[in-house]
Design an enzyme around this catalytic site. Structure first.
Site, mmCIF file in Angstrom:
data_model
loop_
_atom_site.group_PDB
_atom_site.id
_atom_site.type_symbol
_atom_site.label_atom_id
_atom_site.label_comp_id
_atom_site.label_asym_id
_atom_site.label_seq_id
_atom_site.Cartn_x
_atom_site.Cartn_y
_atom_site.Cartn_z
ATOM 1 N N THR A 116 -2.436 9.664 1.531
ATOM 2 C CA THR A 116 -3.103 8.409 1.859
ATOM 3 C C THR A 116 -4.185 8.608 2.909
ATOM 4 O O THR A 116 -4.098 9.535 3.730
ATOM 5 C CB THR A 116 -2.053 7.406 2.388
ATOM 6 O OG1 THR A 116 -2.717 6.275 2.928
ATOM 7 C CG2 THR A 116 -1.193 8.031 3.492
ATOM 8 N N ASP A 117 -5.169 7.704 2.920
ATOM 9 C CA ASP A 117 -6.203 7.753 3.967
ATOM 10 C C ASP A 117 -5.631 7.385 5.343
ATOM 11 O O ASP A 117 -6.266 7.635 6.368
ATOM 12 C CB ASP A 117 -7.388 6.843 3.611
ATOM 13 C CG ASP A 117 -7.024 5.382 3.399
ATOM 14 O OD1 ASP A 117 -5.830 5.032 3.526
ATOM 15 O OD2 ASP A 117 -7.938 4.584 3.111
ATOM 16 N N GLU A 118 -4.424 6.796 5.359
ATOM 17 C CA GLU A 118 -3.863 6.361 6.640
ATOM 18 C C GLU A 118 -3.524 7.515 7.570
ATOM 19 O O GLU A 118 -3.295 7.305 8.762
ATOM 20 C CB GLU A 118 -2.595 5.536 6.409
ATOM 21 C CG GLU A 118 -2.888 4.256 5.679
ATOM 22 C CD GLU A 118 -1.701 3.313 5.651
ATOM 23 O OE1 GLU A 118 -0.787 3.493 6.483
ATOM 24 O OE2 GLU A 118 -1.694 2.422 4.813
ATOM 25 N N TYR A 143 5.289 5.291 8.710
ATOM 26 C CA TYR A 143 4.893 5.666 7.332
ATOM 27 C C TYR A 143 3.770 6.703 7.357
ATOM 28 O O TYR A 143 3.888 7.789 6.783
ATOM 29 C CB TYR A 143 4.446 4.419 6.538
ATOM 30 C CG TYR A 143 3.643 4.774 5.308
ATOM 31 C CD1 TYR A 143 4.238 5.418 4.221
ATOM 32 C CD2 TYR A 143 2.273 4.499 5.229
ATOM 33 C CE1 TYR A 143 3.493 5.773 3.099
ATOM 34 C CE2 TYR A 143 1.526 4.841 4.106
ATOM 35 C CZ TYR A 143 2.138 5.484 3.052
ATOM 36 O OH TYR A 143 1.403 5.839 1.941
ATOM 37 N N LYS A 147 3.624 10.707 6.199
ATOM 38 C CA LYS A 147 2.687 11.203 5.175
ATOM 39 C C LYS A 147 1.815 12.318 5.776
ATOM 40 O O LYS A 147 1.559 13.331 5.128
ATOM 41 C CB LYS A 147 1.807 10.075 4.635
ATOM 42 C CG LYS A 147 2.521 9.043 3.785
ATOM 43 C CD LYS A 147 3.157 9.576 2.513
ATOM 44 C CE LYS A 147 2.161 10.033 1.472
ATOM 45 N NZ LYS A 147 2.827 10.383 0.186
HETATM 46 P P1 NAD Z 1 5.829 2.798 -4.698
HETATM 47 O O1 NAD Z 1 6.614 2.420 -3.484
HETATM 48 O O2 NAD Z 1 5.376 1.737 -5.641
HETATM 49 O O3 NAD Z 1 6.637 3.874 -5.565
HETATM 50 C C1 NAD Z 1 7.325 4.929 -4.991
HETATM 51 C C2 NAD Z 1 8.234 5.547 -6.058
HETATM 52 O O4 NAD Z 1 8.899 6.679 -5.472
HETATM 53 C C3 NAD Z 1 9.314 4.598 -6.562
HETATM 54 O O5 NAD Z 1 9.422 4.664 -7.968
HETATM 55 C C4 NAD Z 1 10.593 5.119 -5.898
HETATM 56 O O6 NAD Z 1 11.777 4.860 -6.641
HETATM 57 C C5 NAD Z 1 10.277 6.600 -5.775
HETATM 58 N N1 NAD Z 1 11.053 7.244 -4.705
HETATM 59 C C6 NAD Z 1 11.152 6.842 -3.403
HETATM 60 N N2 NAD Z 1 11.970 7.663 -2.721
HETATM 61 C C7 NAD Z 1 12.371 8.634 -3.602
HETATM 62 C C8 NAD Z 1 13.194 9.780 -3.487
HETATM 63 N N3 NAD Z 1 13.787 10.105 -2.319
HETATM 64 N N4 NAD Z 1 13.374 10.551 -4.580
HETATM 65 C C9 NAD Z 1 12.769 10.236 -5.756
HETATM 66 N N5 NAD Z 1 11.995 9.157 -5.925
HETATM 67 C C10 NAD Z 1 11.793 8.364 -4.860
HETATM 68 O O7 NAD Z 1 4.594 3.627 -4.146
HETATM 69 P P2 NAD Z 1 3.075 3.690 -4.630
HETATM 70 O O8 NAD Z 1 2.317 2.605 -3.980
HETATM 71 O O9 NAD Z 1 3.029 3.838 -6.111
HETATM 72 O O10 NAD Z 1 2.628 5.054 -3.941
HETATM 73 C C11 NAD Z 1 2.770 6.308 -4.608
HETATM 74 C C12 NAD Z 1 2.199 7.411 -3.750
HETATM 75 O O11 NAD Z 1 0.822 7.159 -3.479
HETATM 76 C C13 NAD Z 1 2.867 7.553 -2.377
HETATM 77 O O12 NAD Z 1 2.958 8.922 -2.072
HETATM 78 C C14 NAD Z 1 1.904 6.856 -1.416
HETATM 79 O O13 NAD Z 1 2.001 7.399 -0.118
HETATM 80 C C15 NAD Z 1 0.586 7.178 -2.079
HETATM 81 N N6 NAD Z 1 -0.519 6.233 -1.811
HETATM 82 C C16 NAD Z 1 -0.341 4.899 -2.064
HETATM 83 C C17 NAD Z 1 -1.399 4.017 -1.873
HETATM 84 C C18 NAD Z 1 -1.269 2.528 -2.159
HETATM 85 O O14 NAD Z 1 -2.214 1.777 -1.911
HETATM 86 N N7 NAD Z 1 -0.159 2.033 -2.694
HETATM 87 C C19 NAD Z 1 -2.627 4.502 -1.401
HETATM 88 C C20 NAD Z 1 -2.766 5.884 -1.139
HETATM 89 C C21 NAD Z 1 -1.697 6.734 -1.372
HETATM 90 O O1 TDX Z 2 1.328 -10.559 3.732
HETATM 91 C C1 TDX Z 2 0.517 -9.728 4.156
HETATM 92 N N1 TDX Z 2 -0.556 -10.153 4.889
HETATM 93 C C2 TDX Z 2 -1.490 -9.302 5.393
HETATM 94 O O2 TDX Z 2 -2.443 -9.753 6.061
HETATM 95 C C3 TDX Z 2 0.656 -8.305 3.890
HETATM 96 C C4 TDX Z 2 1.799 -7.791 3.085
HETATM 97 C C5 TDX Z 2 -0.313 -7.460 4.405
HETATM 98 N N2 TDX Z 2 -1.342 -7.934 5.147
HETATM 99 C C6 TDX Z 2 -2.380 -7.006 5.625
HETATM 100 C C7 TDX Z 2 -1.910 -5.739 6.294
HETATM 101 C C8 TDX Z 2 -3.005 -4.741 5.920
HETATM 102 O O3 TDX Z 2 -4.102 -4.849 6.807
HETATM 103 O O4 TDX Z 2 -3.084 -6.578 4.456
HETATM 104 C C9 TDX Z 2 -3.472 -5.203 4.529
HETATM 105 C C10 TDX Z 2 -2.847 -4.435 3.382
HETATM 106 O O5 TDX Z 2 -1.443 -4.403 3.625
HETATM 107 P P1 TDX Z 2 -0.446 -3.542 2.688
HETATM 108 O O6 TDX Z 2 -0.568 -4.036 1.284
HETATM 109 O O7 TDX Z 2 0.885 -3.547 3.335
HETATM 110 O O8 TDX Z 2 -1.132 -2.109 2.696
HETATM 111 P P2 TDX Z 2 -1.470 -1.053 3.875
HETATM 112 O O9 TDX Z 2 -0.613 -1.230 5.059
HETATM 113 O O10 TDX Z 2 -2.969 -1.077 4.069
HETATM 114 O O11 TDX Z 2 -1.033 0.319 3.153
HETATM 115 C C11 TDX Z 2 -1.345 0.534 1.750
HETATM 116 O O12 TDX Z 2 -2.463 1.378 1.608
HETATM 117 C C12 TDX Z 2 -2.308 2.729 1.968
HETATM 118 C C13 TDX Z 2 -0.143 1.117 1.010
HETATM 119 O O13 TDX Z 2 0.988 0.271 1.199
HETATM 120 C C14 TDX Z 2 0.151 2.516 1.494
HETATM 121 O O14 TDX Z 2 1.205 3.083 0.700
HETATM 122 C C15 TDX Z 2 -1.092 3.353 1.332
HETATM 123 O O15 TDX Z 2 -0.874 4.625 1.889
#
Ligand code: NAD
Ligand code: TDX
Length: 327
Positions: A116-118, A143, A147
């Site tokens: 992630t960019d975080e 988190y 990562k």
């Molecule tokens: P998600 O929470 O929707 O899915 C995570 C999946 O991993 C689930 O299916 C869960 O059951 C599985 N999992 C969790 N713990 C596990 C374990 N111990 N063993 C096996 N499986 C396990 O997450 P997502 O949003 O799809 O994110 C996927 C990846 O992308 C993550 O690595 C996250 O850090 C990265 N990422 C997410 C975002 C975003 O905006 N959502 C952005 C950048 C990077």
């Molecule tokens: O109800 C809300 N109101 C609100 O203002 C929620 C759930 C979030 N927020 C804000 C917090 C953040 O600034 O919105 C922004 C986005 O929140 P999230 O959806 O929780 O995402 P963020 O914390 O930015 O992280 C996401 O992007 C990077 C993913 O959850 C991570 O897995 C990924 O690494």
């Protein structure tokens, strides 16, 4: 691959199934965030789900022994949950990644790590700067710290053990099948339930949005043509404040632009993320297919409207967690 029953992992499985001949074994623990129905409709001779933990040494070793490549999506992914209890974040994101890396080292397996960019911390609101692969690591939350730690493990396994690995750090994803705890699905499903959207703090915080299918296409490109040991940043120039995102949702769903509430801010809330993806674009020729955020958001709203049976079982528990945290 790992985490294929989650939001982005399932997009990647669908993308692989549609655009390649690869067979995919998904290792997923089916935590609260994993749902096998995300893989429904995929051919059984191409996609197999193994329910298990990425920190389970023996299981991981047996699966990696048979794989040509490991693509590692599984993680605990939600910042707010990591503030309530960091324990599963350390276990899955650090110990789980370590377990996979050791298996890949033993079997000399190509490894791609999804991050992630975080990991880079945050940028100032008015700063023209964006994150690049050279930006120093400076994670803010449990988190993002786990990562960041997992990325550093991958880098060390490349340098010390010659592991053939690449890393990608992507910005905020949106699209179908995202858990209702995340900003966009939470607010869409709130509006569908007649509940006003909730903005943390002022709502001025900026995220850089990309469609999950564009993320998947970039990952495949890196897996096929990326240089070993390199980090690629994935982003689609989609910077928007949370306020703008919420107001787009309100407008697309026919509500008044001020029909939202400000709620308690997230502790340590990162101000702004922004990705410079020029390395990915120039070296690997990737471009996003979803150039229009509003159109992608409208399609996502339609998906949640049409698929209440998918998200409804998650909603009450997610909102109960938010109520406890004052969000
Ligand atoms: P998600 O929470 O929707 O899915 C995570 C999946 O991993 C689930 O299916 C869960 O059951 C599985 N999992 C969790 N713990 C596990 C374990 N111990 N063993 C096996 N499986 C396990 O997450 P997502 O949003 O799809 O994110 C996927 C990846 O992308 C993550 O690595 C996250 O850090 C990265 N990422 C997410 C975002 C975003 O905006 N959502 C952005 C950048 C990077
Ligand atoms: O109800 C809300 N109101 C609100 O203002 C929620 C759930 C979030 N927020 C804000 C917090 C953040 O600034 O919105 C922004 C986005 O929140 P999230 O959806 O929780 O995402 P963020 O914390 O930015 O992280 C996401 O992007 C990077 C993913 O959850 C991570 O897995 C990924 O690494």
């Amino acid at each position: 691959m790992t985490g294929g029953a989650g939001f982005i992992g399932s997009s990647f499985v669908r993308f692989l199934e549609a655009s390649t001949e690869h067979e995919v074994v998904v290792l997923d623990a089916l935590t609260y965030a994993g749902d096998p129905s995300t893989l429904e409709g995929l051919p059984a001779d191409r996609v197999r789900l193994v329910v298990g933990d990425i920190a389970d040494d023996e299981l991981v070793d047996a699966l990696v022994a048979e794989a040509d490549a490991v693509v590692h999506f599984a993680a605990e992914s939600h910042n707010d949950n990591s503030l309530a209890d960091p324990t599963p974040f350390v276990r899955t994101n650090l110990v789980g990644t370590f377990t996979l890396l050791e298996a890949a080292r033993r079997h000399r397996t190509r490894f791609h790590h999804i991050s992630t960019d975080e990991v880079y911390g945050d940028l100032a609101l008015e700063d023209p700067a964006k994150f690049t692969p050279e930006t120093p690591y400076n994670p803010s939350s449990p988190y993002s710290a786990t990562k960041a730690g997992s990325d550093l493990l991958v880098r060390a396994w490349v340098r010390s053990f010659g592991l053939e690995a690449t890393i990608s750090n992507c910005s905020n994803n949106y699209g179908p099948r995202q858990h209702v705890e995340k900003l966009i699905p939470r607010q869409i499903t709130n509006v569908l339930d007649g509940v006003r959207p909730r903005l943390y703090g002022t709502g001025e915080n900026v995220r850089d949005w990309i469609h999950a299918d564009d993320h998947s296409a970039a990952v495949l490109r890196i897996l096929e043509s990326g240089r070993i040991g390199e980090t690629y940043l994935i982003g689609a120039d989609g910077e928007r404040s949370n306020l703008e995102v919420v107001q787009s949702i309100l407008r697309l769903m026919g509500w008044e632009p001020d029909a939202f509430d400000h709620v308690r801010d997230r502790p340590g809330h990162d101000l702004r993320y922004a990705i410079d993806a020029s390395k990915l674009r120039e070296e690997l020729g990737w471009t996003p297919a979803y150039a229009d955020f509003e159109a992608g958001l409208a399609a996502t709203i339609d998906w949640y409207r049409a698929n209440e049976a998918w998200w409804r079982p998650q909603k009450a528990e997610a909102e109960a967690k938010y109520a406890r945290a004052g969000h």
